[in-house]
Design an enzyme around this catalytic site. Structure first.
Site, PDB file in Angstrom:
ATOM      1  N   ASP A  57       0.858  -1.186   0.000  1.00 52.75           N
ATOM      2  CA  ASP A  57       0.000   0.000   0.000  1.00 52.75           C
ATOM      3  C   ASP A  57       0.891   1.231   0.000  1.00 52.75           C
ATOM      4  O   ASP A  57       1.920   1.267   0.659  1.00 52.75           O
ATOM      5  CB  ASP A  57      -0.924   0.013   1.225  1.00 52.75           C
ATOM      6  N   ARG A  68     -13.569   1.698   9.077  1.00 47.27           N
ATOM      7  CA  ARG A  68     -13.755   0.413   8.386  1.00 47.27           C
ATOM      8  C   ARG A  68     -12.468  -0.382   8.159  1.00 47.27           C
ATOM      9  O   ARG A  68     -12.535  -1.552   7.789  1.00 47.27           O
ATOM     10  CB  ARG A  68     -14.425   0.658   7.026  1.00 47.27           C
ATOM     11  N   LYS A  81       0.552   2.357   5.976  1.00 45.09           N
ATOM     12  CA  LYS A  81      -0.357   1.226   6.201  1.00 45.09           C
ATOM     13  C   LYS A  81       0.359  -0.113   6.056  1.00 45.09           C
ATOM     14  O   LYS A  81       0.098  -1.044   6.821  1.00 45.09           O
ATOM     15  CB  LYS A  81      -1.523   1.285   5.202  1.00 45.09           C
ATOM     16  N   ASP A 125      -8.385   1.105  -4.890  1.00 44.61           N
ATOM     17  CA  ASP A 125      -9.568   1.955  -4.880  1.00 44.61           C
ATOM     18  C   ASP A 125      -9.746   2.673  -6.218  1.00 44.61           C
ATOM     19  O   ASP A 125     -10.444   3.662  -6.297  1.00 44.61           O
ATOM     20  CB  ASP A 125      -9.456   2.988  -3.755  1.00 44.61           C
ATOM     21  N   ASN A 126      -9.065   2.214  -7.266  1.00 47.36           N
ATOM     22  CA  ASN A 126      -9.208   2.937  -8.536  1.00 47.36           C
ATOM     23  C   ASN A 126      -9.092   1.995  -9.727  1.00 47.36           C
ATOM     24  O   ASN A 126      -8.436   0.955  -9.665  1.00 47.36           O
ATOM     25  CB  ASN A 126      -8.178   4.073  -8.629  1.00 47.36           C
ATOM     26  N   THR A 129      -5.442   1.203 -11.553  1.00 44.09           N
ATOM     27  CA  THR A 129      -4.604   0.161 -10.942  1.00 44.09           C
ATOM     28  C   THR A 129      -5.217  -1.215 -11.180  1.00 44.09           C
ATOM     29  O   THR A 129      -4.506  -2.194 -11.387  1.00 44.09           O
ATOM     30  CB  THR A 129      -4.414   0.421  -9.433  1.00 44.09           C
ATOM     31  N   CYS A 166     -12.074 -11.520 -18.016  1.00 41.47           N
ATOM     32  CA  CYS A 166     -11.126 -10.733 -17.239  1.00 41.47           C
ATOM     33  C   CYS A 166     -11.785  -9.418 -16.819  1.00 41.47           C
ATOM     34  O   CYS A 166     -12.936  -9.143 -17.162  1.00 41.47           O
ATOM     35  CB  CYS A 166      -9.827 -10.507 -18.012  1.00 41.47           C
ATOM     36  N   CYS A 183     -15.179   6.797  -2.471  1.00 45.52           N
ATOM     37  CA  CYS A 183     -15.598   6.589  -1.075  1.00 45.52           C
ATOM     38  C   CYS A 183     -15.690   7.927  -0.352  1.00 45.52           C
ATOM     39  O   CYS A 183     -16.367   8.041   0.662  1.00 45.52           O
ATOM     40  CB  CYS A 183     -14.660   5.622  -0.366  1.00 45.52           C
ATOM     41  N   CYS A 241      -7.430 -10.007 -22.511  1.00 48.49           N
ATOM     42  CA  CYS A 241      -7.332 -11.477 -22.389  1.00 48.49           C
ATOM     43  C   CYS A 241      -7.485 -12.191 -23.727  1.00 48.49           C
ATOM     44  O   CYS A 241      -7.240 -13.396 -23.798  1.00 48.49           O
ATOM     45  CB  CYS A 241      -8.309 -12.005 -21.348  1.00 48.49           C
TER      46      CYS A 241
HETATM   47 ZN   LIG Z   1     -10.889  -9.945 -21.110  1.00 48.67          ZN
END
Ligand SMILES: [Zn+2]
Length: 336
Positions: A57, A68, A81, A125-126, A129, A166, A183, A241
């Site tokens: 992270d 959370r 983290k 969270d995106n 990535t 995928c 969030c 893929c």
């Molecule tokens: Zn695919």
């Protein structure tokens, strides 16, 4: 306590057994992103006895995370983290190998981070990535367990083409920046994020035992609550893929910037930079504003910005309006 007893409550399960436990002990899982989903997943994988856990992270703990993100407590605020999570989980299970890596995941770092992984867990969270992790997982033929949660809705899918679609088959087009809720803007129900993390951990454990990926998208309503299964077909023209394109993996950037989940924080990861002497930098910057150490990082408060400097030269810059301002602050105080 006899240490052999530690996993008795799961080895007694016919689905796992002693043979399954040996497979767990030999497995290597990489968890990318240690927010709400990554906290829950990494915790369950450590407790289940996954032999090697790599926890990645780029961020530091903030008070707003504690609602959370179950691996962190108040004294952890401002610390990386990855470092806190590794400490916590080493105390939870001393029989497994745990690495905490406080790095940004992008095209230049991702291959090293997932090397030798048997499974890659999505705690990010995106979308950018996720597309990158999807590409590297497809390229290496390693299963990728996608998870996402926002407000009271979540999704989980085990991805391992050609047996499944995928992530790019599921999300063929990237929405324009700023159009998706984050969030920060939509909020997140903590029982939902824990449910999604648990479902991901369950998928990882099943995959490590050689069970086939379900191939379905699990859509979780955490409020009602309800889980639906939606069949996702491979797209015959999928760039990732089917056609084997490496759009995200091939992206060459000289200096990497990433804004963090709807916040005013930007991460700067200079490519050509060696280690930084944080004590010397702290002494120098101490004359300009407050500079103090928090675990392995240096915190500097200058011109109304909080700059968190990591020993490898990366920095998180909070309170900036855009990338240009972040670059300016970095150049001025950390140096390029
Ligand atoms: Zn695919």
């Amino acid at each position: 306590m006899d240490r052999a007893d530690r996993y008795r409550r799961q080895t007694v399960l016919p689905e796992i057994g002693e043979a399954g436990q040996r497979r767990f002990a030999a497995a290597h899982a990489v968890v990318i992103g240690l927010g709400a989903l990554g906290s829950v997943t990494a915790d369950l994988l450590a407790r289940a006895g996954i032999g090697r856990l790599r926890l990645v992270d780029r961020d530091v703990v903030e008070l707003v995370n504690l609602q959370r993100q179950t691996l962190y407590t108040e004294p952890d605020v401002d610390r990386p983290k990855a470092e806190v999570a590794a400490e916590r989980l080493r105390a939870t299970n001393g029989d497994i190998a745990i690495e905490g890596i406080a790095k940004d995941v992008h095209s230049r770092t991702v291959e090293d981070l997932v090397r030798s992984a048997d499974v890659i867990v999505d705690g990010t969270d995106n979308l950018e990535t996720r597309f990158l992790l999807n590409e590297v997982a497809v390229a290496r033929s390693v299963p990728f367990v996608y998870g996402g949660a926002i407000a009271t809705q979540g999704m989980v899918m085990s991805i391992h083409p050609p047996r499944t679609a995928c992530f790019r088959c599921l999300t063929p087009k990237t929405p324009p920046p700023g159009t998706l809720p984050t969030c920060d803007t939509a909020g997140i129900f903590n029982a939902l994020s824990s449910q999604v993390g648990s479902l991901q951990a369950g998928e990882v454990l099943r995959l490590l035992l050689g069970e086939p990926p379900s191939g379905d998208l699990l859509v979780v309503d955490g409020w009602i609550p309800e889980i639906q299964r939606i069949r996702v077909a491979r797209r015959p023209d999928c760039p990732t893929c089917v056609r084997g394109e490496r759009e995200y993996l091939g992206a060459k950037r000289s200096q990497v910037l990433a804004s963090i989940c709807g916040s005013d924080t930007i991460s700067i990861d200079p490519v050509h930079r060696g280690p930084v002497d944080l004590d010397a930098l702290g002494t120098r910057l101490g004359r300009l504003g407050a500079a103090r150490r928090a675990g392995s990082v240096l915190l500097v408060d200058v011109e109304g910005h909080r700059v968190t400097v990591f020993a490898d030269g990366r920095a998180l810059i909070r309170g900036v309006a855009d990338e240009a301002e972040a670059r300016t602050i970095y150049a001025k105080y950390v140096g390029v």
